[in-house]
Scaffold this motif. Structure first.
Motif, mmCIF file in Angstrom:
data_model
loop_
_atom_site.group_PDB
_atom_site.id
_atom_site.type_symbol
_atom_site.label_atom_id
_atom_site.label_comp_id
_atom_site.label_asym_id
_atom_site.label_seq_id
_atom_site.Cartn_x
_atom_site.Cartn_y
_atom_site.Cartn_z
ATOM 1 N N UNK A 12 0.825 -1.206 0.000
ATOM 2 C CA UNK A 12 0.000 0.000 0.000
ATOM 3 C C UNK A 12 0.865 1.265 0.000
ATOM 4 N N UNK A 13 1.880 1.298 0.855
ATOM 5 C CA UNK A 13 2.735 2.487 0.915
ATOM 6 C C UNK A 13 3.417 2.776 -0.404
ATOM 7 N N UNK A 14 3.946 1.730 -1.042
ATOM 8 C CA UNK A 14 4.583 1.921 -2.345
ATOM 9 C C UNK A 14 3.575 2.399 -3.378
ATOM 10 N N UNK A 15 2.359 1.849 -3.326
ATOM 11 C CA UNK A 15 1.326 2.271 -4.270
ATOM 12 C C UNK A 15 1.047 3.764 -4.138
ATOM 13 N N UNK A 16 0.919 4.247 -2.913
ATOM 14 C CA UNK A 16 0.684 5.682 -2.697
ATOM 15 C C UNK A 16 1.815 6.504 -3.307
ATOM 16 N N UNK A 17 3.042 6.041 -3.142
ATOM 17 C CA UNK A 17 4.197 6.822 -3.593
ATOM 18 C C UNK A 17 4.389 6.804 -5.105
ATOM 19 N N UNK A 18 3.597 6.005 -5.820
ATOM 20 C CA UNK A 18 3.646 6.043 -7.282
ATOM 21 C C UNK A 18 2.731 7.124 -7.858
ATOM 22 N N UNK A 19 1.887 7.727 -7.032
ATOM 23 C CA UNK A 19 0.881 8.667 -7.547
ATOM 24 C C UNK A 19 1.480 9.832 -8.334
ATOM 25 N N UNK A 20 2.566 10.473 -7.863
ATOM 26 C CA UNK A 20 3.123 11.574 -8.663
ATOM 27 C C UNK A 20 3.569 11.147 -10.066
ATOM 28 N N UNK A 21 4.098 9.934 -10.188
ATOM 29 C CA UNK A 21 4.455 9.426 -11.519
ATOM 30 C C UNK A 21 3.226 9.356 -12.406
ATOM 31 N N UNK A 22 2.146 8.799 -11.891
ATOM 32 C CA UNK A 22 0.925 8.651 -12.686
ATOM 33 C C UNK A 22 0.346 10.011 -13.061
ATOM 34 N N UNK A 23 0.456 10.966 -12.151
ATOM 35 C CA UNK A 23 -0.033 12.319 -12.448
ATOM 36 C C UNK A 23 0.760 12.936 -13.597
ATOM 37 N N UNK A 24 2.053 12.710 -13.605
ATOM 38 C CA UNK A 24 2.905 13.214 -14.700
ATOM 39 C C UNK A 24 2.532 12.570 -16.035
ATOM 40 N N UNK A 25 2.332 11.271 -16.011
ATOM 41 C CA UNK A 25 2.008 10.562 -17.250
ATOM 42 C C UNK A 25 0.662 11.004 -17.807
ATOM 43 N N UNK A 126 17.213 6.465 -3.049
ATOM 44 C CA UNK A 126 16.440 7.684 -3.291
ATOM 45 C C UNK A 126 15.173 7.646 -2.448
ATOM 46 N N UNK A 127 14.606 8.825 -2.119
ATOM 47 C CA UNK A 127 13.236 8.813 -1.617
ATOM 48 C C UNK A 127 12.356 8.085 -2.628
ATOM 49 N N UNK A 128 11.414 7.280 -2.148
ATOM 50 C CA UNK A 128 10.673 6.395 -3.032
ATOM 51 C C UNK A 128 9.849 7.135 -4.075
ATOM 52 N N UNK A 129 9.329 8.300 -3.729
ATOM 53 C CA UNK A 129 8.561 9.060 -4.721
ATOM 54 C C UNK A 129 9.443 9.415 -5.911
ATOM 55 N N UNK A 130 10.653 9.885 -5.633
ATOM 56 C CA UNK A 130 11.584 10.231 -6.704
ATOM 57 C C UNK A 130 12.004 8.994 -7.492
#
Length: 334
Positions: A12-25, A126-130
């Motif tokens: 779940x935590x990793x899934x949340x941290x992928x959100x900025x990538x999806x927003x960019x795409x 790296x921070x996971x979001x980055x």
């Protein structure tokens, strides 16, 4: 329009941290479908940029080749591009079997032939979001913060079903999947609950029900009904709704910590064996407690962060020495 398949991580935590990538795409015109395991799928349904979510029927462990091949055949011809977010061989297998032309991910275990575009894994953590956002190929990742959005009607329905009022309770998420070296002691949670002027709602999986009862029982013995143990009794969408409507959330470094951060609720995040430099709650209303970063704490915690499941030295000072009063003070400043 580019039709893109996202292979989601399993936590779940990793899934949340992928959100900025999806927003960019999505912002650059990609139409996003996420393939996720059932216990992670609700997180992606809280991301407006995701057009569709496919729930994969895979279990933990094992290649499950037949199941992946079967789903790949159904998805063949539907996507122009795939982003493979986990680093495992099996996660890269489905886009390959579906013959998706562009398949993007990090170099991982035996994936050279499965991916068409491969990024080298960074030498330093790296921070996971980055880490995830870098797969977009864009720069300027430092300001990325995950955001989740809950439907107001869904939140009100969850509150009504459980007999709760918006802002009238505090959420405790005392679990941590990785192990006890990430869990603030139950007795400290109990002491904190007794000090709060609000109902305490305990959330977690069924595996954490006993831990939550250990926290709730001594408090309820003195103040009947003060703690409501809902561990294992809510769906993940309900848990997200309860966090969204809470007055505040107190947690360890866990998936629900990242959910609270992405929902923007006031929170206190307690770190032990892990590091907020790597997986911080990206929320202006978050207060992080980590004794490693406290110059006044003596003797210094040279052992932290150890990233171990259990304290190698047997004392778990990094968590035991954070008292309830300190968390209460941080909560009042969040």
């Amino acid at each position: 329009m580019t039709h893109t398949l996202i292979i989601a991580p399993q936590w779940i935590g990793d899934a949340v941290m992928t959100e900025p990538l999806l927003r960019r795409l999505q912002a650059r015109g990609e139409h996003l479908t996420v393939g996720a395991l059932p216990w992670v799928a609700p997180v992606y349904r809280a991301m407006p940029q995701v057009a569709d979510v496919i729930e994969f029927p895979f279990a933990h462990g094992g290649l499950q080749f037949k199941a992946r091949r079967s789903i790949a055949r159904r998805l063949a011809g539907q996507f122009d591009k795939a982003y493979v977010l986990p680093n495992s061989l099996k996660s890269a297998l489905l886009p390959f079997l579906a013959s998706i032309p562009e398949r993007i991910g990090y170099l991982g275990e035996a994936r050279i032939g499965l991916l068409t575009h491969r990024l080298k894994n960074p030498k330093n953590k790296l921070p996971m979001v980055a880490f995830y956002s870098a797969l977009s190929g864009e720069t300027g990742l430092d300001g990325d913060r995950p955001e989740l959005h809950m439907d107001a009607a869904q939140v009100e329905a969850a509150l009504h079903q459980l007999g709760l009022l918006r802002g009238a309770y505090v959420v405790f998420a005392p679990g941590a999947e990785f192990g006890p070296a990430k869990r603030w002691p139950a007795r400290h949670f109990s002491e904190l609950a007794a000090k709060l002027d609000a109902t305490v709602v305990l959330l977690g999986s069924g595996k954490e029900a006993a831990l939550c009862e250990e926290i709730a029982a001594p408090v309820n013995a003195v103040q009947a009904g003060k703690c409501l143990n809902l561990a294992g009794k809510t769906s993940l969408p309900q848990a997200l709704a309860l966090i969204a409507a809470s007055r505040s959330t107190i947690s360890n470094d866990s998936g629900l910590m990242h959910v609270a951060a992405a929902l923007g609720v006031p929170q206190v995040a307690i770190f032990g064996s892990s590091s907020p430099l790597h997986t911080p709650p990206l929320n202006d209303r978050a207060r992080v407690l980590w004794l490693k970063a406290d110059p006044a704490y003596q003797p210094p915690l040279d052992c932290a962060p150890c990233f171990a499941r259990e304290c190698p030295l047997g004392h778990t000072r990094c968590l035991n020495d954070i008292g309830a009063e300190r968390v209460l003070t941080a909560l009042h400043s969040s």
